[in-house]
Enzyme design. Structure first.
Site, PDB file in Angstrom:
ATOM      1  N   ASP A  84       0.536  -1.236   0.278  1.00 53.90           N
ATOM      2  CA  ASP A  84      -0.130  -0.292  -0.229  1.00 53.90           C
ATOM      3  C   ASP A  84       0.621   1.687   0.578  1.00 53.90           C
ATOM      4  O   ASP A  84       1.762   1.048   0.613  1.00 53.90           O
ATOM      5  CB  ASP A  84      -0.526   0.041   1.346  1.00 53.90           C
ATOM      6  CG  ASP A  84      -2.476   0.753   1.023  1.00 53.90           C
ATOM      7  OD1 ASP A  84      -2.478   1.094   0.156  1.00 53.90           O
ATOM      8  OD2 ASP A  84      -2.640   1.315   2.391  1.00 53.90           O
ATOM      9  N   GLY A 212      -9.162   6.315   4.401  1.00 53.78           N
ATOM     10  CA  GLY A 212      -9.654   7.036   5.876  1.00 53.78           C
ATOM     11  C   GLY A 212     -10.448   6.291   6.073  1.00 53.78           C
ATOM     12  O   GLY A 212     -11.282   7.464   7.079  1.00 53.78           O
ATOM     13  N   SER A 214     -10.926   4.644   9.153  1.00 58.49           N
ATOM     14  CA  SER A 214     -11.197   4.935   9.992  1.00 58.49           C
ATOM     15  C   SER A 214     -12.059   5.274  10.551  1.00 58.49           C
ATOM     16  O   SER A 214     -13.118   5.764  12.027  1.00 58.49           O
ATOM     17  CB  SER A 214     -10.138   4.373  10.940  1.00 58.49           C
ATOM     18  OG  SER A 214      -8.951   3.245  10.624  1.00 58.49           O
ATOM     19  N   ASN A 233     -10.130   1.018   3.186  1.00 58.09           N
ATOM     20  CA  ASN A 233      -9.515   0.971   3.329  1.00 58.09           C
ATOM     21  C   ASN A 233      -8.901   0.945   5.529  1.00 58.09           C
ATOM     22  O   ASN A 233      -9.667   2.314   5.455  1.00 58.09           O
ATOM     23  CB  ASN A 233      -8.284   1.649   2.959  1.00 58.09           C
ATOM     24  CG  ASN A 233      -8.006   0.871   1.532  1.00 58.09           C
ATOM     25  OD1 ASN A 233      -7.587  -0.394   0.999  1.00 58.09           O
ATOM     26  ND2 ASN A 233      -6.605   1.728   1.257  1.00 58.09           N
ATOM     27  N   VAL A 234      -8.408   0.593   6.136  1.00 61.61           N
ATOM     28  CA  VAL A 234      -9.046   0.911   7.344  1.00 61.61           C
ATOM     29  C   VAL A 234      -7.883   0.292   7.978  1.00 61.61           C
ATOM     30  O   VAL A 234      -6.869  -0.722   7.948  1.00 61.61           O
ATOM     31  CB  VAL A 234     -10.355  -0.252   8.000  1.00 61.61           C
ATOM     32  CG1 VAL A 234     -10.171  -0.315   9.742  1.00 61.61           C
ATOM     33  CG2 VAL A 234     -10.622  -0.189   7.615  1.00 61.61           C
ATOM     34  N   THR A 236      -5.858   3.260  10.847  1.00 63.28           N
ATOM     35  CA  THR A 236      -6.020   3.623  12.048  1.00 63.28           C
ATOM     36  C   THR A 236      -6.583   3.196  13.440  1.00 63.28           C
ATOM     37  O   THR A 236      -5.894   2.885  14.854  1.00 63.28           O
ATOM     38  CB  THR A 236      -5.922   5.347  12.047  1.00 63.28           C
ATOM     39  OG1 THR A 236      -5.409   6.086  11.443  1.00 63.28           O
ATOM     40  CG2 THR A 236      -5.616   5.662  13.659  1.00 63.28           C
TER      41      THR A 236
END
Length: 282
Positions: A84, A212, A214, A233-234, A236
Protein backbone atom coordinates in the site's frame (compact mmCIF):
# COMPACT_ATOMS: atom_id res chain seq x y z
CA UNK A 1 -5.82 -21.68 2.34
CA UNK A 2 -3.74 -20.28 -0.53
CA UNK A 3 -3.50 -16.51 -0.92
CA UNK A 4 -6.27 -15.01 -3.04
CA UNK A 5 -5.49 -12.09 -5.37
CA UNK A 6 -6.75 -8.64 -4.42
CA UNK A 7 -8.20 -8.25 -7.90
CA UNK A 8 -10.26 -11.39 -7.46
CA UNK A 9 -11.66 -10.28 -4.10
CA UNK A 10 -12.44 -6.76 -5.34
CA UNK A 11 -14.07 -8.01 -8.55
CA UNK A 12 -16.26 -10.45 -6.61
CA UNK A 13 -17.31 -7.74 -4.15
CA UNK A 14 -18.16 -5.32 -6.95
CA UNK A 15 -20.18 -7.95 -8.82
CA UNK A 16 -22.16 -8.74 -5.68
CA UNK A 17 -22.75 -5.10 -4.71
CA UNK A 18 -20.83 -5.27 -1.44
CA UNK A 19 -17.54 -3.94 -0.09
CA UNK A 20 -14.23 -5.63 0.65
CA UNK A 21 -12.18 -4.31 3.57
CA UNK A 22 -8.40 -3.91 3.48
CA UNK A 23 -6.55 -3.64 6.79
CA UNK A 24 -3.07 -2.28 7.39
CA UNK A 25 -0.46 -4.62 8.86
CA UNK A 26 2.35 -3.21 11.00
CA UNK A 27 3.20 -6.08 13.36
CA UNK A 28 2.65 -9.82 13.38
CA UNK A 29 -0.20 -9.22 15.82
CA UNK A 30 -1.95 -7.04 13.23
CA UNK A 31 -1.83 -9.86 10.67
CA UNK A 32 -3.06 -12.42 13.19
CA UNK A 33 -5.89 -10.12 14.28
CA UNK A 34 -7.02 -9.53 10.70
CA UNK A 35 -7.10 -13.25 9.98
CA UNK A 36 -9.00 -13.96 13.21
CA UNK A 37 -11.49 -11.16 12.57
CA UNK A 38 -12.11 -12.38 9.02
CA UNK A 39 -12.73 -15.91 10.26
CA UNK A 40 -15.19 -14.66 12.88
CA UNK A 41 -17.07 -12.55 10.36
CA UNK A 42 -17.00 -15.32 7.75
CA UNK A 43 -15.72 -12.81 5.22
CA UNK A 44 -12.73 -12.27 2.93
CA UNK A 45 -10.26 -9.48 3.63
CA UNK A 46 -7.09 -7.87 2.35
CA UNK A 47 -3.90 -7.59 4.41
CA UNK A 48 -1.98 -4.53 3.27
CA UNK A 49 1.52 -3.41 4.16
CA UNK A 50 2.36 0.22 3.48
CA UNK A 51 5.68 1.69 2.46
CA UNK A 52 5.71 3.43 5.85
CA UNK A 53 5.36 0.05 7.56
CA UNK A 54 8.30 -1.24 5.53
CA UNK A 55 10.31 1.77 6.71
CA UNK A 56 9.31 0.93 10.30
CA UNK A 57 10.86 -2.51 9.74
CA UNK A 58 14.15 -0.93 8.71
CA UNK A 59 13.32 -0.92 5.01
CA UNK A 60 13.26 -4.72 4.99
CA UNK A 61 10.17 -5.90 3.15
CA UNK A 62 10.85 -9.63 3.12
CA UNK A 63 10.32 -10.45 6.80
CA UNK A 64 7.02 -8.59 7.33
CA UNK A 65 5.71 -9.79 3.95
CA UNK A 66 6.60 -13.41 4.71
CA UNK A 67 4.98 -13.20 8.14
CA UNK A 68 1.75 -11.71 6.79
CA UNK A 69 1.63 -14.25 3.96
CA UNK A 70 2.19 -17.14 6.37
CA UNK A 71 -0.64 -15.95 8.61
CA UNK A 72 -2.93 -15.55 5.59
CA UNK A 73 -2.15 -19.03 4.24
CA UNK A 74 -2.84 -20.58 7.64
CA UNK A 75 -6.26 -18.93 7.85
CA UNK A 76 -9.57 -20.45 6.80
CA UNK A 77 -10.70 -17.06 5.45
CA UNK A 78 -9.95 -15.93 1.88
CA UNK A 79 -7.16 -13.36 2.31
CA UNK A 80 -5.07 -11.31 -0.11
CA UNK A 81 -1.72 -9.53 0.31
CA UNK A 82 -1.45 -5.93 -0.91
CA UNK A 83 1.43 -3.41 -0.87
CA UNK A 84 0.00 0.00 0.00
CA UNK A 85 0.92 3.65 -0.67
CA UNK A 86 4.08 2.81 -2.56
CA UNK A 87 6.08 5.78 -3.84
CA UNK A 88 9.32 3.87 -4.38
CA UNK A 89 9.67 2.31 -7.83
CA UNK A 90 12.24 -0.11 -6.38
CA UNK A 91 9.65 -1.33 -3.87
CA UNK A 92 7.08 -1.71 -6.64
CA UNK A 93 9.49 -3.92 -8.57
CA UNK A 94 9.98 -6.16 -5.52
CA UNK A 95 6.28 -6.71 -4.82
CA UNK A 96 5.64 -9.77 -7.00
CA UNK A 97 8.72 -11.60 -5.77
CA UNK A 98 7.65 -11.07 -2.16
CA UNK A 99 4.22 -12.66 -2.69
CA UNK A 100 2.06 -9.58 -3.25
CA UNK A 101 -0.73 -9.78 -5.81
CA UNK A 102 -1.38 -6.05 -5.88
CA UNK A 103 0.15 -2.64 -5.25
CA UNK A 104 -1.28 0.80 -4.57
CA UNK A 105 1.18 3.09 -6.40
CA UNK A 106 0.93 6.58 -4.91
CA UNK A 107 1.94 9.49 -7.13
CA UNK A 108 -0.81 11.72 -5.72
CA UNK A 109 1.68 14.33 -4.45
CA UNK A 110 2.79 15.06 -8.01
CA UNK A 111 1.12 17.54 -10.37
CA UNK A 112 -1.59 15.88 -12.44
CA UNK A 113 0.44 15.34 -15.64
CA UNK A 114 3.40 13.92 -13.72
CA UNK A 115 1.04 11.72 -11.69
CA UNK A 116 -0.43 10.28 -14.90
CA UNK A 117 3.01 9.64 -16.42
CA UNK A 118 4.46 7.99 -13.29
CA UNK A 119 1.35 5.91 -12.65
CA UNK A 120 1.09 4.73 -16.26
CA UNK A 121 4.67 3.48 -16.04
CA UNK A 122 3.93 1.77 -12.71
CA UNK A 123 0.89 0.09 -14.28
CA UNK A 124 2.99 -1.10 -17.23
CA UNK A 125 5.66 -2.55 -14.92
CA UNK A 126 3.06 -4.03 -12.58
CA UNK A 127 0.98 -5.66 -15.26
CA UNK A 128 4.12 -7.25 -16.73
CA UNK A 129 4.53 -8.96 -13.35
CA UNK A 130 0.87 -9.90 -12.99
CA UNK A 131 0.13 -7.25 -10.37
CA UNK A 132 -3.22 -5.50 -9.91
CA UNK A 133 -2.52 -1.76 -9.55
CA UNK A 134 -4.45 0.82 -7.55
CA UNK A 135 -3.71 4.56 -7.65
CA UNK A 136 -5.03 7.74 -6.03
CA UNK A 137 -6.46 10.92 -7.51
CA UNK A 138 -7.44 13.81 -5.28
CA UNK A 139 -6.19 14.78 -1.83
CA UNK A 140 -7.28 12.34 0.86
CA UNK A 141 -4.71 13.86 3.25
CA UNK A 142 -3.60 12.91 6.73
CA UNK A 143 -0.65 10.72 5.71
CA UNK A 144 2.48 10.73 7.86
CA UNK A 145 4.58 13.81 7.19
CA UNK A 146 1.73 15.80 5.64
CA UNK A 147 0.10 18.88 7.09
CA UNK A 148 -3.49 18.40 8.27
CA UNK A 149 -5.94 18.70 5.38
CA UNK A 150 -9.50 19.97 5.41
CA UNK A 151 -11.34 17.20 3.55
CA UNK A 152 -14.07 19.71 2.70
CA UNK A 153 -11.81 22.44 1.25
CA UNK A 154 -12.40 23.52 -2.38
CA UNK A 155 -10.27 21.60 -4.88
CA UNK A 156 -9.56 18.71 -2.53
CA UNK A 157 -12.14 16.22 -3.80
CA UNK A 158 -11.78 14.09 -6.89
CA UNK A 159 -13.42 15.44 -10.03
CA UNK A 160 -15.34 12.77 -12.00
CA UNK A 161 -14.29 14.01 -15.45
CA UNK A 162 -10.65 14.20 -14.38
CA UNK A 163 -10.97 10.73 -12.81
CA UNK A 164 -12.26 9.29 -16.09
CA UNK A 165 -9.35 10.83 -18.00
CA UNK A 166 -6.89 9.64 -15.36
CA UNK A 167 -8.08 6.03 -15.53
CA UNK A 168 -7.96 6.11 -19.34
CA UNK A 169 -4.47 7.63 -19.30
CA UNK A 170 -2.95 5.29 -16.74
CA UNK A 171 -4.74 1.96 -17.15
CA UNK A 172 -5.10 1.47 -13.38
CA UNK A 173 -7.21 -1.39 -12.05
CA UNK A 174 -8.77 0.61 -9.19
CA UNK A 175 -8.93 4.24 -8.13
CA UNK A 176 -8.74 5.72 -4.64
CA UNK A 177 -10.72 8.95 -4.54
CA UNK A 178 -11.14 11.89 -2.18
CA UNK A 179 -14.78 12.18 -1.10
CA UNK A 180 -14.58 13.54 2.46
CA UNK A 181 -12.46 11.10 4.46
CA UNK A 182 -8.90 11.60 5.71
CA UNK A 183 -6.10 9.29 6.78
CA UNK A 184 -5.16 8.88 10.46
CA UNK A 185 -8.48 10.01 11.96
CA UNK A 186 -8.96 8.72 15.51
CA UNK A 187 -12.60 9.81 15.79
CA UNK A 188 -15.32 8.55 13.44
CA UNK A 189 -16.75 11.90 12.42
CA UNK A 190 -16.11 12.09 8.66
CA UNK A 191 -19.09 12.95 6.43
CA UNK A 192 -18.80 11.57 2.91
CA UNK A 193 -20.12 13.12 -0.29
CA UNK A 194 -22.32 10.24 -1.47
CA UNK A 195 -23.52 12.13 -4.53
CA UNK A 196 -19.90 12.51 -5.62
CA UNK A 197 -19.27 8.81 -5.01
CA UNK A 198 -22.17 7.96 -7.30
CA UNK A 199 -20.91 10.34 -10.01
CA UNK A 200 -17.42 8.85 -9.75
CA UNK A 201 -18.84 5.33 -9.95
CA UNK A 202 -20.68 6.28 -13.13
CA UNK A 203 -17.65 8.08 -14.61
CA UNK A 204 -14.92 5.46 -14.24
CA UNK A 205 -14.89 1.81 -15.34
CA UNK A 206 -12.79 0.54 -12.40
CA UNK A 207 -13.63 -0.11 -8.72
CA UNK A 208 -13.46 2.84 -6.32
CA UNK A 209 -11.38 2.75 -3.14
CA UNK A 210 -12.09 4.65 0.08
CA UNK A 211 -8.97 5.58 2.05
CA UNK A 212 -9.17 6.89 5.60
CA UNK A 213 -12.16 4.73 6.53
CA UNK A 214 -11.21 4.59 10.21
CA UNK A 215 -12.73 8.05 10.62
CA UNK A 216 -15.98 7.18 8.84
CA UNK A 217 -19.08 6.18 10.90
CA UNK A 218 -20.74 2.82 10.26
CA UNK A 219 -23.78 4.19 8.46
CA UNK A 220 -21.59 6.37 6.24
CA UNK A 221 -19.57 3.30 5.24
CA UNK A 222 -22.75 1.34 4.47
CA UNK A 223 -24.02 4.20 2.33
CA UNK A 224 -20.63 4.58 0.62
CA UNK A 225 -20.76 0.93 -0.46
CA UNK A 226 -24.32 1.41 -1.70
CA UNK A 227 -23.21 4.53 -3.60
CA UNK A 228 -20.35 2.71 -5.33
CA UNK A 229 -17.31 2.27 -3.09
CA UNK A 230 -15.81 -1.23 -3.25
CA UNK A 231 -12.44 -1.44 -1.45
CA UNK A 232 -12.56 0.07 2.04
CA UNK A 233 -9.16 0.78 3.65
CA UNK A 234 -8.83 0.64 7.44
CA UNK A 235 -5.65 1.29 9.40
CA UNK A 236 -5.86 3.74 12.30
CA UNK A 237 -8.88 2.00 13.85
CA UNK A 238 -6.75 -1.11 14.43
CA UNK A 239 -3.99 0.95 16.02
CA UNK A 240 -6.51 2.73 18.24
CA UNK A 241 -7.87 -0.61 19.47
CA UNK A 242 -4.35 -2.02 19.92
CA UNK A 243 -3.00 0.96 21.86
CA UNK A 244 -6.14 1.30 23.97
CA UNK A 245 -5.87 -2.31 25.11
CA UNK A 246 -2.17 -1.93 25.93
CA UNK A 247 -2.83 1.26 27.91
CA UNK A 248 -5.64 -0.41 29.85
CA UNK A 249 -3.50 -3.43 30.74
CA UNK A 250 -0.50 -1.36 31.83
CA UNK A 251 -2.71 0.98 33.88
CA UNK A 252 -3.97 -2.07 35.78
CA UNK A 253 -0.55 -3.74 35.93
CA UNK A 254 1.99 -0.89 36.13
CA UNK A 255 4.86 -3.22 37.08
CA UNK A 256 4.18 -5.75 34.29
CA UNK A 257 7.04 -6.46 31.90
CA UNK A 258 5.95 -9.50 29.85
CA UNK A 259 4.76 -8.14 26.48
CA UNK A 260 2.59 -11.22 25.91
CA UNK A 261 0.35 -10.10 28.74
CA UNK A 262 -0.67 -6.91 26.95
CA UNK A 263 -0.24 -8.09 23.35
CA UNK A 264 -2.93 -10.75 23.83
CA UNK A 265 -5.69 -8.22 24.70
CA UNK A 266 -4.30 -5.84 22.06
CA UNK A 267 -4.55 -8.50 19.37
CA UNK A 268 -8.03 -9.45 20.55
CA UNK A 269 -9.16 -5.81 20.44
CA UNK A 270 -7.94 -5.51 16.86
CA UNK A 271 -9.66 -8.77 15.87
CA UNK A 272 -12.94 -7.41 17.21
CA UNK A 273 -12.46 -4.20 15.24
CA UNK A 274 -11.71 -6.17 12.06
CA UNK A 275 -14.82 -8.32 12.46
CA UNK A 276 -16.94 -5.23 13.07
CA UNK A 277 -15.80 -3.51 9.88
CA UNK A 278 -16.22 -6.69 7.84
CA UNK A 279 -19.83 -7.04 8.99
CA UNK A 280 -20.50 -3.58 7.53
CA UNK A 281 -19.43 -4.67 4.06
CA UNK A 282 -22.74 -6.28 3.14
Amino acid sequence: MPLVSTGELVSAAQAEGRGIAAFNVITLEHAEAIATGAERAGAPAILQISENAVKFHGGRLSAVAAAAAAVARASTAPLALHLDHVESVELLHRAHGEGFGSVMFDASKLPYDENVKATAEAVRCGHERGLWIEAELGKVGGKEGEAPLDAHAPGVRTDPAEAAAYVAGTGVDALAVAVGSSHAMTERTAALDHGLITRLRDAVPVPLVLHGSSGVPDEEIRQAVTSGMVKINVGTALNTAFTGAVRAYLAEHPTGVDPRKYLVPAREAMAGTVAGFLRLMG
